[in-house]
Design an enzyme around this catalytic site. Sequence first.
Site, PDB file in Angstrom:
ATOM      1  N   LYS A   1       7.761  -0.172   6.221  1.00  0.00           N
ATOM      2  CA  LYS A   1       7.238   1.134   5.817  1.00  0.00           C
ATOM      3  C   LYS A   1       8.390   2.066   5.478  1.00  0.00           C
ATOM      4  O   LYS A   1       9.282   2.297   6.299  1.00  0.00           O
ATOM      5  CB  LYS A   1       6.385   1.758   6.915  1.00  0.00           C
ATOM      6  CG  LYS A   1       5.863   3.144   6.522  1.00  0.00           C
ATOM      7  CD  LYS A   1       4.804   3.664   7.455  1.00  0.00           C
ATOM      8  CE  LYS A   1       5.355   4.063   8.788  1.00  0.00           C
ATOM      9  NZ  LYS A   1       4.322   4.718   9.616  1.00  0.00           N
TER      10      LYS A   1
ATOM     11  N   ASP B   1      -6.061   6.963  16.703  1.00  0.00           N
ATOM     12  CA  ASP B   1      -6.597   6.733  15.360  1.00  0.00           C
ATOM     13  C   ASP B   1      -7.145   5.315  15.232  1.00  0.00           C
ATOM     14  O   ASP B   1      -6.860   4.617  14.270  1.00  0.00           O
ATOM     15  CB  ASP B   1      -5.519   6.989  14.299  1.00  0.00           C
ATOM     16  CG  ASP B   1      -6.128   7.103  12.895  1.00  0.00           C
ATOM     17  OD1 ASP B   1      -7.304   7.507  12.792  1.00  0.00           O
ATOM     18  OD2 ASP B   1      -5.439   6.778  11.916  1.00  0.00           O
TER      19      ASP B   1
ATOM     20  N   GLY C   1       0.837  -1.204   0.000  1.00  0.00           N
ATOM     21  CA  GLY C   1       0.000   0.000   0.000  1.00  0.00           C
ATOM     22  C   GLY C   1       0.861   1.238   0.000  1.00  0.00           C
ATOM     23  O   GLY C   1       2.046   1.202   0.352  1.00  0.00           O
TER      24      GLY C   1
ATOM     25  N   GLY D   1       0.530   5.722   0.616  1.00  0.00           N
ATOM     26  CA  GLY D   1      -0.313   6.853   0.958  1.00  0.00           C
ATOM     27  C   GLY D   1       0.493   8.116   1.108  1.00  0.00           C
ATOM     28  O   GLY D   1       1.603   8.241   0.590  1.00  0.00           O
TER      29      GLY D   1
ATOM     30  N   THR E   1       5.206   4.323   1.889  1.00  0.00           N
ATOM     31  CA  THR E   1       4.787   3.123   1.172  1.00  0.00           C
ATOM     32  C   THR E   1       5.160   1.911   2.010  1.00  0.00           C
ATOM     33  O   THR E   1       6.231   1.875   2.622  1.00  0.00           O
ATOM     34  CB  THR E   1       5.481   3.038  -0.202  1.00  0.00           C
ATOM     35  OG1 THR E   1       5.146   4.200  -0.972  1.00  0.00           O
ATOM     36  CG2 THR E   1       5.029   1.793  -0.962  1.00  0.00           C
TER      37      THR E   1
END
Length: 746
Positions: free
Chosen positions: A42, A136, A21, A23, A27
Amino acid sequence: MSLRAGDPAEIGGYPLEARLGSGGMGTVFLARTSSGRPVAVKLIHQHFAGDSEFRIRFRQEVAAARRVSGAFTAAVVDAAPEAEQPWMATAYIEGPTLAQRIADGGPLGGPELRSLAIGLAEALRDIHRVGVVHRDLKPSNVVLSAEGPRVIDFGISRAADQQTLTMTGRVIGTPPFMSPEQLQDPRGVGPRSDVFSLATLLVYAATGRGPFDADSPYLTAYQVVHEEPSLDAVPTELRTVVEPCLGKEPEGRPTADELLELLRDLPAGLGGGGAEGPVAGRTRDVVTEHHLATRDTSAPSAPAADGADPASEGPRTGLGRRLRGRWRPVLAAAVAVAAIGGGVTALETGVLGGNDPEGGTTAAAPAVSLPDGFRAWHETVPGGQEDIPDELRCVARGDAAFCGGGGVVATRIDVRDGSRAWTVKSPGVPVQGLHLVGATDDTVIGYRSAVQGDPQGRGDEVVAVDADSGKELWSTTSGAQSTAVTGRTQDAVVIGSAVITVNASDDAFEARDAHSGELTWTAPFPGGSRCAPVLAGNVLLAMCVTDAEIQGQAVRRPVVHTLDAAEGSWGRAIALGGPGVPVGAAGGRLVLLREHTEGTALTGYDAVTRLDPVSGKVTTTELDTTYEGTPGMADGTVFVSSQTGRVTAFDPATGRKKWARQTSVEGASGPVAGDGALFFSSATGRVVALSPSDGTTLWATDPQADGLTGEEGASPRVTVAGRVVVVAADRNTLFAFDTEHPPTSG
């Protein structure tokens, strides 16, 4: 998802196998340790690596993730926060996210629901015991592994005993799952905010909906702060537990330990999705709506990064065409936010912010002089709903800027010093994407949101205000569904001295004199259709789709009609051949970006379509790939600005890519052209000026407001008046500066 060209072969000695993924901040890749153990790595985007603020935030994320590594979280395997391009590796957790599970299988019940609730409460207890506040908790941050639920992504967490890093220009959290204190005072958030968020997750898991869901994200935020939760569909036993967790005051909620005790007492047979179950056609919380379209069963599930959870990759549902705008939960630049997808509202000859009939958005004032007495300024315009974040849009007329949107019908601002001559407020809950219609020489046209419980039953209204005095001249109710028709929020347009609106019944256009409000003509829609006004330069068009397509949430065969602006008579009907979003005009032709869909889900734009309203000829040119982001047009060039800040320019005649440039402005809208530059900006007020010829960055500013950076499809926020740039940001923030002396970044 396979690796792409340009992806590294390894990170920190871990060979990469797949891309999981990507964003706003980084990545995530699937990799292997030397022993063959799968890990999720990440990698922070290169353009953030030199940002000291982001490095501090990333170091905090690594520290928080290490502190909470346990049975219900993803353990940190390795990390290099000080590397030239920082990265972190965590244990790879196989399994769907809670969002994917609900999207695929519907609400949970019985032992499955009870186990989820207890597992999440245990995870929250462990997180809080080491002094960390997650901040979150949302469905895409819960992975359902074979060993039980795991809470992932500590990108915006913090130690409970330390002050929150001042993140000017960033909103912390995802609104449908945020606590009231997160929306009102993000820096004062404590552990019981997580308890509130966990309760919203459990309601979502049990019913497929959040307790504060609403069609408008503004209304969702309002309901979180002011209204009681909707718990009718929650099984009775669970409802008695989550209800006190959803109290407005943190002190009245149980701790994570207390919540765990209550959940352990729940019976195994909690029931399914409640008395109602998922309601067909009702707006789900934005994360569910996203995952109804974005799930990809061929891609592995893994812990997600900031902006790189599974929710941030992939298409949106066709339902976005029915709502006013498109929300996409994205953790952009270290923040997971849901963003308000707006649209292009119209001016006298096109898109708000000034519009060139031949080339899209341009400077509202062609001169390049600085108004006498100008000084840089920063102001906030009070709205009708002051505790709900709003944005404005502006148009310049001489030394005046007329702005409106959300809780403001219209306001007159002196561009020289930011002083307000008058403001007309909107008392209703702001409708996402509705900003300002436009202005003539003596009249300003704006929107007024409907007031809930209005005994007269009035809906949203188009309102005319005298430009000099601010006196309301007239108003008319509009029932438009323009976003469903065009993909843009453009319920009314100003052309010459006339205003074209959609009537209250949503079955005809109405034309009025902008100042007097006198009705000059009515043009009923073609049978079985819904239409929205579109401008191609100075030519009025109507874009229409059938009722069946709107009800089926999939626009496939839009038709554009010519419409006589003087008499309202319908001309030829021109089939586009596929769904498209109008972005501007070039050479007298309407220019649209063709939407690429998979099922009912929009994945981006894959072609440029040009429509000649005179000949009726439609020409479509394929792009080299599908581009996702916010479309726009300026100076005869089409642009798409991605969520991560990458701007790509295309020739509308050939579809050829002119240039692409990575910027620091996440979720930017634009462009607006003026004073030799193209301006893009986000809801945070961050602005970047690019060279029209090759996209070179001329300058960029820092954020000026706390804003939602996950937005796509928003209309341009910049207005140019000579050398003055007026920028609209979140919370009705406006600021202006000289383009030759922009605010210093950093």
